[in-house]
Design a protein around this motif. Structure first.
Motif, PDB file in Angstrom:
ATOM      1  N   CYS A  21       0.840  -1.137   0.133  1.00  6.09           N
ATOM      2  CA  CYS A  21      -0.083  -0.012  -0.044  1.00  6.09           C
ATOM      3  C   CYS A  21       0.924   1.162  -0.094  1.00  6.09           C
ATOM      4  O   CYS A  21       0.540   2.363  -0.641  1.00  6.09           O
ATOM      5  CB  CYS A  21      -1.008  -0.036   1.198  1.00  6.09           C
ATOM      6  SG  CYS A  21      -0.090  -0.011   2.613  1.00  6.09           S
ATOM      7  N   GLN A  22       2.054   1.231   0.804  1.00  2.49           N
ATOM      8  CA  GLN A  22       2.817   2.397   0.904  1.00  2.49           C
ATOM      9  C   GLN A  22       3.315   2.690  -0.726  1.00  2.49           C
ATOM     10  O   GLN A  22       3.551   3.912  -0.916  1.00  2.49           O
ATOM     11  CB  GLN A  22       4.026   2.199   1.933  1.00  2.49           C
ATOM     12  CG  GLN A  22       4.767   3.429   2.181  1.00  2.49           C
ATOM     13  CD  GLN A  22       5.493   3.268   3.425  1.00  2.49           C
ATOM     14  OE1 GLN A  22       5.033   2.736   4.464  1.00  2.49           O
ATOM     15  NE2 GLN A  22       6.695   3.889   3.344  1.00  2.49           N
ATOM     16  N   SER A  78       0.889   4.134  -2.840  1.00  6.31           N
ATOM     17  CA  SER A  78       0.495   5.817  -2.329  1.00  6.31           C
ATOM     18  C   SER A  78       1.845   6.629  -2.711  1.00  6.31           C
ATOM     19  O   SER A  78       1.449   7.673  -3.144  1.00  6.31           O
ATOM     20  CB  SER A  78       0.589   5.552  -0.668  1.00  6.31           C
ATOM     21  OG  SER A  78      -0.611   5.145  -0.257  1.00  6.31           O
ATOM     22  N   TYR A 102       1.439   9.736  -5.481  1.00  7.27           N
ATOM     23  CA  TYR A 102       1.696  11.079  -4.939  1.00  7.27           C
ATOM     24  C   TYR A 102       2.673  11.546  -6.064  1.00  7.27           C
ATOM     25  O   TYR A 102       2.509  12.680  -6.405  1.00  7.27           O
ATOM     26  CB  TYR A 102       2.626  10.747  -3.529  1.00  7.27           C
ATOM     27  CG  TYR A 102       3.196  12.286  -3.204  1.00  7.27           C
ATOM     28  CD1 TYR A 102       2.360  12.947  -2.349  1.00  7.27           C
ATOM     29  CD2 TYR A 102       4.532  12.578  -3.680  1.00  7.27           C
ATOM     30  CE1 TYR A 102       3.000  14.208  -1.828  1.00  7.27           C
ATOM     31  CE2 TYR A 102       4.995  13.880  -3.212  1.00  7.27           C
ATOM     32  CZ  TYR A 102       4.268  14.712  -2.282  1.00  7.27           C
ATOM     33  OH  TYR A 102       4.609  15.923  -1.826  1.00  7.27           O
ATOM     34  N   ILE A 123       0.116  11.837   1.408  1.00  5.45           N
ATOM     35  CA  ILE A 123      -0.042  10.528   1.731  1.00  5.45           C
ATOM     36  C   ILE A 123      -0.557  10.368   3.344  1.00  5.45           C
ATOM     37  O   ILE A 123       0.153  11.108   4.103  1.00  5.45           O
ATOM     38  CB  ILE A 123       1.161   9.600   1.567  1.00  5.45           C
ATOM     39  CG1 ILE A 123       1.577   9.697   0.301  1.00  5.45           C
ATOM     40  CG2 ILE A 123       1.225   8.158   2.219  1.00  5.45           C
ATOM     41  CD1 ILE A 123       2.998   9.314  -0.260  1.00  5.45           C
ATOM     42  N   THR A 147      -1.264   7.644   6.689  1.00  8.14           N
ATOM     43  CA  THR A 147      -1.316   6.160   7.309  1.00  8.14           C
ATOM     44  C   THR A 147      -2.218   6.242   8.258  1.00  8.14           C
ATOM     45  O   THR A 147      -2.832   6.801   9.144  1.00  8.14           O
ATOM     46  CB  THR A 147       0.046   6.025   7.810  1.00  8.14           C
ATOM     47  OG1 THR A 147       0.494   6.963   8.741  1.00  8.14           O
ATOM     48  CG2 THR A 147       1.213   6.090   6.704  1.00  8.14           C
ATOM     49  N   TRP A 205      -2.686   5.593   2.163  1.00  5.84           N
ATOM     50  CA  TRP A 205      -3.421   5.840   0.924  1.00  5.84           C
ATOM     51  C   TRP A 205      -3.146   7.427   0.985  1.00  5.84           C
ATOM     52  O   TRP A 205      -2.509   7.931   1.654  1.00  5.84           O
ATOM     53  CB  TRP A 205      -5.095   5.604   1.440  1.00  5.84           C
ATOM     54  CG  TRP A 205      -5.689   6.023   2.296  1.00  5.84           C
ATOM     55  CD1 TRP A 205      -6.574   7.184   2.363  1.00  5.84           C
ATOM     56  CD2 TRP A 205      -5.778   5.824   3.889  1.00  5.84           C
ATOM     57  NE1 TRP A 205      -7.097   7.565   3.297  1.00  5.84           N
ATOM     58  CE2 TRP A 205      -6.531   6.788   4.438  1.00  5.84           C
ATOM     59  CE3 TRP A 205      -5.158   4.973   4.695  1.00  5.84           C
ATOM     60  CZ2 TRP A 205      -6.940   6.782   5.658  1.00  5.84           C
ATOM     61  CZ3 TRP A 205      -5.365   5.014   6.079  1.00  5.84           C
ATOM     62  CH2 TRP A 205      -6.395   5.719   6.595  1.00  5.84           C
ATOM     63  N   ASN A 206      -4.146   7.895  -0.052  1.00  2.00           N
ATOM     64  CA  ASN A 206      -3.768   9.308  -0.624  1.00  2.00           C
ATOM     65  C   ASN A 206      -5.003  10.022  -0.296  1.00  2.00           C
ATOM     66  O   ASN A 206      -6.183   9.563  -0.164  1.00  2.00           O
ATOM     67  CB  ASN A 206      -3.526   9.419  -1.957  1.00  2.00           C
ATOM     68  CG  ASN A 206      -2.222   8.872  -2.245  1.00  2.00           C
ATOM     69  OD1 ASN A 206      -2.355   7.503  -2.959  1.00  2.00           O
ATOM     70  ND2 ASN A 206      -0.974   9.400  -2.229  1.00  2.00           N
ATOM     71  N   ASP A 223      -7.623   5.462  -2.556  1.00  2.00           N
ATOM     72  CA  ASP A 223      -6.997   4.327  -2.284  1.00  2.00           C
ATOM     73  C   ASP A 223      -6.787   3.192  -3.095  1.00  2.00           C
ATOM     74  O   ASP A 223      -7.677   2.377  -3.562  1.00  2.00           O
ATOM     75  CB  ASP A 223      -7.802   3.473  -1.055  1.00  2.00           C
ATOM     76  CG  ASP A 223      -6.812   2.489  -0.329  1.00  2.00           C
ATOM     77  OD1 ASP A 223      -5.812   2.049  -1.174  1.00  2.00           O
ATOM     78  OD2 ASP A 223      -7.233   2.151   0.550  1.00  2.00           O
TER      79      ASP A 223
END
Length: 314
Positions: A206-207, A210, A214, A226, A228, A242-243, A255
């Motif tokens: 997920c990171q 994201s 970005y 971003i 968390t 997610w953003n 997301d």
């Protein structure tokens, strides 16, 4: 040492891996952009200049940042807090494509070494910061080339709306990146949290999704962040990123990770109320953050959602 005031220390030298710049400590008021820990006894006078130097060093993946200064007092107990403030503020500076969150979420902290020795009536302090990077400089150069290629493929024009840019970036990541299950439980493997993993390997956590979103959105001129927190997965809550993306003066949740995994658009331009399973960390719940990034009260509604939805996962 009494920690009731911030004192001035002159003659601080600030060295990077390449080049050097002068920095001093002061008791004067700091720029509002720099956040200090309470009761810290020493601070930088020309903080913004020092921060920009540190940020530049992080972008170049310098292995060591060294600061030296001389003073009459004993400041050893404040050094770790001073450096922590310095690094936090350097990571928070700017919101360009390779600033701010882009550095922060591809960086794993630092190792700190510091010492002092008495020279006459003064003490000479030496601070060495060794950052931990999730990518190499060479990998970041590959990301730069990949981003150019992706943006050329997406072919944004001056007439392309922010909504269309967000839609295109979301769809691109959903279509080209798969979730990295192989390394999910390997706590020593961090590459899957990076834009490199998403763009070059086609797999990310997920990171990684994201950070990739970005980078592409900021390159396209769309403001985003971003965030968390945790996300509900059955009966458990897992760490997640997610953003937040700006559209029409307010921010929406985006997301791409969950839309890719679930093959839905349930996490595309949503309000907080629409995704109660996403719970932000405390720093993103603070009033100051919410004031700076005001959230929408409703999901984004546009006929284009229905028009494009059938093509999302082609």
């Amino acid at each position: 040492m009494t920690k009731c005031r911030r004192i001035a220390i002159a003659g601080v030298l600030f060295f990077l891996a390449v080049g050097a710049a002068m920095a001093v400590f002061t008791r004067h008021a700091s720029p509002p952009s720099y956040v200090h820990s309470e009761n810290l006894s020493v601070v930088f006078e020309n903080e913004e200049k020092v921060l920009r130097r540190v940020q530049a060093s992080l972008k170049k993946h310098d292995r060591r940042i060294t600061l030296t200064f001389s003073g009459k007092g004993e400041y050893m107990e404040d050094i770790s807090v001073l450096v922590s403030d310095l690094m936090k503020n350097a990571l928070a500076m700017g919101d360009g494509p390779t600033d701010g969150d882009y550095i922060r979420y591809q960086y794993g902290g630092y190792t700190l070494f510091y010492s002092h020795e008495q020279v006459g009536a003064q003490y000479r302090y030496t601070i060495q910061i060794e950052p931990i990077y999730y990518t190499t400089l060479e990998q970041e150069q590959q990301v730069d080339e990949a981003v150019k290629s992706i943006l050329a493929e997406l072919d944004f024009k001056r007439s392309t709306s922010d909504y269309e840019k967000i839609r295109a970036v979301h769809n691109y990541l959903v279509r080209t990146v798969t979730y990295d299950i192989i390394h999910k439980k390997n706590e020593s493997y961090h590459l899957d949290t990076t834009a490199y993993a998403a763009f070059l390997n086609g797999t990310a956590t997920c990171q990684g999704y994201s950070v990739a979103a970005y980078r592409l959105l900021r390159e396209a001129g769309v403001h985003c962040r971003i965030v968390t927190g945790t996300v509900a997965d059955g009966e458990t809550a897992e760490r997640h990123a997610w953003n937040l993306v700006e559209l029409g003066g307010v921010y929406y949740n985006l997301d791409a990770t969950w839309d890719a995994l679930l093959e839905t658009e349930d996490y595309f331009l949503k309000s907080d109320n629409a995704i109660p399973d996403h719970v932000r960390d405390s720093e993103f719940k603070q009033a100051s953050f919410q004031a700076q990034y005001p959230m929408t009260e409703a999901d984004y509604e546009d006929s284009a959602l229905n028009t494009h939805q059938s093509a999302t996962f082609s």
